[in-house]
Design an enzyme around this catalytic site. Structure first.
Site, mmCIF file in Angstrom:
data_model
loop_
_atom_site.group_PDB
_atom_site.id
_atom_site.type_symbol
_atom_site.label_atom_id
_atom_site.label_comp_id
_atom_site.label_asym_id
_atom_site.label_seq_id
_atom_site.Cartn_x
_atom_site.Cartn_y
_atom_site.Cartn_z
ATOM 1 N N VAL A 190 6.343 -20.101 12.219
ATOM 2 C CA VAL A 190 5.069 -19.455 12.559
ATOM 3 C C VAL A 190 3.977 -20.222 11.837
ATOM 4 C CG1 VAL A 190 5.938 -17.139 13.059
ATOM 5 C CG2 VAL A 190 5.375 -17.747 10.707
ATOM 6 N N SER A 191 2.733 -20.093 12.329
ATOM 7 C CA SER A 191 1.640 -20.892 11.785
ATOM 8 C C SER A 191 0.917 -20.228 10.616
ATOM 9 C CB SER A 191 0.633 -21.209 12.888
ATOM 10 O OG SER A 191 1.274 -21.927 13.912
ATOM 11 N N THR A 192 0.917 -18.906 10.566
ATOM 12 C CA THR A 192 0.193 -18.220 9.496
ATOM 13 C C THR A 192 1.066 -17.153 8.851
ATOM 14 O OG1 THR A 192 -0.694 -16.433 10.864
ATOM 15 C CG2 THR A 192 -1.961 -18.483 10.808
#
Length: 196
Positions: free
Chosen positions: A18-20
């Site tokens: 996931v990016s965040t």
């Protein structure tokens, strides 16, 4: 000895990203673990959280282990969860499959270890190359149009361009290059002797 025989273990790697920190890998993990259990696979799970465009340390660590053939295949939830660009995806999948390491994308229903998967990969590669060619052509057309309209291309001049730029960084790099080259040949001099 075949590529498959060179692989140290039959264990697979599950990779999710996931990016965040506000997002969660729970859904990806659930599907990946279910896939591994359904296929009686022994696995290690790698989770990348808060990755940036340029840094994905968990993936880099995993790639090193894959290159060392510690896993027989990598299983991802979706292709876009593995790579951020089609170029990155194609280059890395090509490298891994050349080493005999399988690549499976569960949601995309792609398995690059079989004939159908390899065909999908070739099509994906062709579209990626086509996309790069289109972008290159559009860029060249835009530059030519701008030139024909009399526009000046490049970075506009700013305050830093009115003064001469310091040469110290360039000089240091050159000194280090020459010093390294000499030391390789058994010649040892002080750094000051290169500045003259």
């Amino acid at each position: 000895m075949s590529k498959q025989e060179e692989i140290i273990t039959g264990k697979v790697a599950l990779y999710c990203r996931v990016s965040t920190g506000k997002q969660t890998t729970d859904n990806q993990k659930l599907r990946l673990v279910q896939y591994a259990n359904d296929n009686n696979l022994e696995y290690d799970l790698y989770e990348e959280v808060e990755s940036t465009r340029n840094t994905r340390p968990i993936k880099q660590n995993l790639l090193q282990k894959l290159r060392a053939r510690e896993y027989s295949q990598i299983i991802v939830f979706k292709l876009d969860r593995y790579a951020r660009s089609s170029r990155e995806l194609i280059l890395e999948i090509q490298e891994l499959t050349d080493k005999g390491i399988g690549f499976v994308s569960v949601s995309d229903n792609l398995d690059f270890t079989n004939a159908v998967g390899r065909l999908h990969f070739q099509i994906l590669s062709a579209f990626s190359e086509f996309e790069r060619s289109l972008i290159s052509e559009r860029t060249k057309e835009g530059i030519n149009r701008a030139k024909s309209q009399g526009k000046i291309l490049g970075r506009p001049k700013g305050s830093k361009d009115s003064k001469a730029r310091p040469k110290s960084g360039y000089i240091n790099r050159e000194v280090n290059k020459r010093k390294f080259k000499d030391e390789k040949n058994g010649i040892y001099k002080s750094a000051e002797s290169y500045v003259k």
